[in-house]
Design an enzyme around this catalytic site. Sequence first.
Site, PDB file in Angstrom:
ATOM      1  N   ASN A  57      -3.632   4.624  -2.281  1.00 23.86           N
ATOM      2  CA  ASN A  57      -2.365   5.263  -1.913  1.00 23.86           C
ATOM      3  C   ASN A  57      -2.385   5.895  -0.518  1.00 23.86           C
ATOM      4  OD1 ASN A  57      -1.613   6.233  -5.337  1.00 23.86           O
ATOM      5  ND2 ASN A  57      -0.800   4.510  -4.183  1.00 23.86           N
ATOM      6  N   ARG A  75      -0.009   4.633   2.293  1.00 25.99           N
ATOM      7  CA  ARG A  75       1.418   4.978   2.383  1.00 25.99           C
ATOM      8  C   ARG A  75       1.692   5.792   3.647  1.00 25.99           C
ATOM      9  NH1 ARG A  75       3.728   5.657  -3.692  1.00 25.99           N
ATOM     10  NH2 ARG A  75       2.591   3.880  -4.538  1.00 25.99           N
ATOM     11  N   ASP A 131       4.000   5.250 -12.779  1.00 28.14           N
ATOM     12  CA  ASP A 131       4.550   4.428 -11.682  1.00 28.14           C
ATOM     13  C   ASP A 131       6.074   4.361 -11.769  1.00 28.14           C
ATOM     14  OD1 ASP A 131       4.323   2.851  -9.418  1.00 28.14           O
ATOM     15  OD2 ASP A 131       4.067   0.990 -10.543  1.00 28.14           O
ATOM     16  N   SER A 167      -4.129   7.183  -5.973  1.00 24.31           N
ATOM     17  CA  SER A 167      -5.252   6.239  -5.984  1.00 24.31           C
ATOM     18  C   SER A 167      -5.932   6.183  -4.621  1.00 24.31           C
ATOM     19  CB  SER A 167      -4.746   4.834  -6.355  1.00 24.31           C
ATOM     20  OG  SER A 167      -4.056   4.258  -5.263  1.00 24.31           O
ATOM     21  N   THR A 168      -7.118   5.578  -4.611  1.00 21.96           N
ATOM     22  CA  THR A 168      -7.835   5.406  -3.338  1.00 21.96           C
ATOM     23  C   THR A 168      -7.023   4.516  -2.390  1.00 21.96           C
ATOM     24  OG1 THR A 168      -9.094   3.652  -4.457  1.00 21.96           O
ATOM     25  CG2 THR A 168     -10.212   5.764  -4.171  1.00 21.96           C
TER      26      THR A 168
END
Length: 238
Positions: free
Chosen positions: A66, A69, A18, A63-64
């Site tokens: 993300n 975005r 991150d 990730s599921t």
Amino acid sequence: MKNIDLDNLPKHIGIIMDGNGRWAKKRFLPRLAGHKEGMKRVIDIVEKSCRLGIKTLTLYAFSTENWKRPKEEVNGLMDILVVYINSQLKRILENNIIFRVIGDYSKLPKPVVKLLDDSIEKSKNNSGMVLNIALNYGGRSEIIFSIKTLVNDIVNNKISLNNLNEENFKDYLYTKENSDVDLIIRTGGEKRISNFMLYQLAYSEFYFTDILWPEFSENDLCDAIFDFQNRNRRFGGV
Ligand code: IPE
Ligand code: IPE
Ligand code: MG
């Protein structure tokens, strides 16, 4: 550099990579510039982990959540993934690494899925470090996926409900061939799990650092391992 004990390495390291966006923001660059720089750290950390003799390295890349975005960022991340594989597959194979993906990567763009499948296939007979890339991965969705497969096996008499236990439930997880995650590193300063390996982390050690992923060096990895080696893991015992 800290002296880490090569005989007492975490078998399985998971990294929540991150801080790419904040790294870029600090430099007045677009977020994607942060992801591009982050990709270079993936190369370094994979190489270092392999040289150290880590058995399994799991990198949280998408990730599921993300998908929330902006489209340009999601597309840019997919492009970076393609660049990563195209530039690194040769090296991955030379290093005897077993390349795997955890998460429902069938939802990624078709050419990316094909590239991933080809890479998984080409490296499957290797015998060195397992490199899991978590793509469209969520700990909750993994557990639900496991339960669906499990129920299907119960219905088809492949396993009986009475015989289900912690040991054989693991066989239904994406990480079925890996041991539980010993050390979870999160860069970028947040102290949360963000849906990473919820089942596998039951007895993980956590290492949170403010260092942003694009600045996370091989030395920083050694610092995290050193910290891990100085913890007292009791697993509920004394
Ligand atoms: C992590 O960096 C990379 C992905 C989640 C794909 P971020 O993009 O989350 O960076 P920050 O948290 O905004 O700094
Ligand atoms: C976690 O980072 C996911 C990955 C590193 C792939 P996020 O930046 O998505 O997590 P939150 O939103 O801060 O929890
Ligand atoms: Mg983030």
